[in-house]
Scaffold this motif. Structure first.
Motif, PDB file in Angstrom:
ATOM      1  N   LYS A  11       0.699  -1.513   0.060  1.00  0.00           N
ATOM      2  CA  LYS A  11      -0.771  -0.118  -0.259  1.00  0.00           C
ATOM      3  C   LYS A  11       1.108   1.370  -0.179  1.00  0.00           C
ATOM      4  O   LYS A  11       0.579   1.734  -1.070  1.00  0.00           O
ATOM      5  N   LYS A  14       2.613   1.200  -3.306  1.00  0.00           N
ATOM      6  CA  LYS A  14       1.780   1.875  -4.324  1.00  0.00           C
ATOM      7  C   LYS A  14       1.036   3.770  -3.641  1.00  0.00           C
ATOM      8  O   LYS A  14       1.315   4.123  -5.338  1.00  0.00           O
ATOM      9  N   GLN A  15       1.380   4.089  -2.989  1.00  0.00           N
ATOM     10  CA  GLN A  15       1.168   5.495  -2.868  1.00  0.00           C
ATOM     11  C   GLN A  15       1.835   5.881  -3.313  1.00  0.00           C
ATOM     12  O   GLN A  15       2.061   7.203  -4.295  1.00  0.00           O
ATOM     13  N   VAL A  16       3.524   6.256  -2.644  1.00  0.00           N
ATOM     14  CA  VAL A  16       4.585   6.040  -3.211  1.00  0.00           C
ATOM     15  C   VAL A  16       4.447   6.977  -5.752  1.00  0.00           C
ATOM     16  O   VAL A  16       5.044   7.668  -5.732  1.00  0.00           O
ATOM     17  N   VAL A  18       1.946   6.724  -7.267  1.00  0.00           N
ATOM     18  CA  VAL A  18       0.894   6.618  -8.160  1.00  0.00           C
ATOM     19  C   VAL A  18       1.476   9.070  -6.976  1.00  0.00           C
ATOM     20  O   VAL A  18       1.316   8.995  -8.260  1.00  0.00           O
ATOM     21  N   THR A  19       1.696   9.575  -6.495  1.00  0.00           N
ATOM     22  CA  THR A  19       2.109  10.328  -6.398  1.00  0.00           C
ATOM     23  C   THR A  19       3.322  10.854  -6.816  1.00  0.00           C
ATOM     24  O   THR A  19       2.633  12.110  -6.772  1.00  0.00           O
ATOM     25  N   SER A  20       3.809  10.381  -7.165  1.00  0.00           N
ATOM     26  CA  SER A  20       5.310  10.571  -7.862  1.00  0.00           C
ATOM     27  C   SER A  20       4.909  10.917  -8.792  1.00  0.00           C
ATOM     28  O   SER A  20       5.250  12.094  -9.095  1.00  0.00           O
ATOM     29  N   GLN A  21       4.295  10.154  -9.508  1.00  0.00           N
ATOM     30  CA  GLN A  21       3.874  10.084 -11.204  1.00  0.00           C
ATOM     31  C   GLN A  21       2.771  11.647 -11.254  1.00  0.00           C
ATOM     32  O   GLN A  21       3.570  12.794 -12.237  1.00  0.00           O
ATOM     33  N   GLN A  22       1.698  11.538  -9.713  1.00  0.00           N
ATOM     34  CA  GLN A  22       1.040  12.511  -9.970  1.00  0.00           C
ATOM     35  C   GLN A  22       2.164  13.815 -10.061  1.00  0.00           C
ATOM     36  O   GLN A  22       1.968  15.709 -10.811  1.00  0.00           O
ATOM     37  N   LYS A  23       2.694  14.106  -9.165  1.00  0.00           N
ATOM     38  CA  LYS A  23       3.765  15.201  -9.267  1.00  0.00           C
ATOM     39  C   LYS A  23       4.706  15.634 -10.098  1.00  0.00           C
ATOM     40  O   LYS A  23       5.520  16.538 -10.202  1.00  0.00           O
ATOM     41  N   GLU A  25       4.618  15.165 -13.290  1.00  0.00           N
ATOM     42  CA  GLU A  25       3.590  15.332 -14.456  1.00  0.00           C
ATOM     43  C   GLU A  25       2.930  16.612 -14.160  1.00  0.00           C
ATOM     44  O   GLU A  25       2.909  17.902 -14.641  1.00  0.00           O
ATOM     45  N   GLU A  26       3.058  17.548 -12.929  1.00  0.00           N
ATOM     46  CA  GLU A  26       2.758  17.893 -12.611  1.00  0.00           C
ATOM     47  C   GLU A  26       3.705  19.694 -12.526  1.00  0.00           C
ATOM     48  O   GLU A  26       2.747  20.701 -12.950  1.00  0.00           O
TER      49      GLU A  26
END
Length: 66
Positions: A11, A14-16, A18-23, A25-26
Motif C-alpha cells: 500500500k 503504491k502510494q509512493v 502514484v503520488t510521485s507520478q502526479q507530482k 506531471e504537475e
C-alpha cells in the motif's frame, strides 16, 4: 513476513508510485513542458525508513517521446 506487513508495504509503495507520478506531471505542466518534446530529465528518489537506518537511492531518466 506477515500478510499484514506485506499488505501495508505494498500500500505504501503504491502510494509512493502514484503520488510521485502526479507530482512529476504537475511539475512538467507548471514548467510548460511538452512530454512529447523528447527532452530527458534525470530523476532521483531517496527512501528512508526511520528505525531501520535505511537509506536507499534510485536514479533514472524520465524521457519524453522521441
Amino acid at each position: 513476513m506477515s500478510d499484514d506487513f506485506n499488505m501495508s508495504m505494498r500500500k505504501f509503495l503504491k502510494q509512493v508510485g502514484v503520488t510521485s507520478q502526479q507530482k512529476i506531471e504537475e511539475a512538467m505542466r507548471d514548467a510548460g513542458v511538452d512530454e512529447t518534446a523528447g527532452k530527458r530529465y534525470e530523476a532521483k528518489m531517496v527512501l528512508t525508513v526511520d528505525g531501520l537506518e535505511l537509506e536507499h537511492t534510485v536514479t533514472g531518466t524520465i524521457a519524453g517521446r522521441e
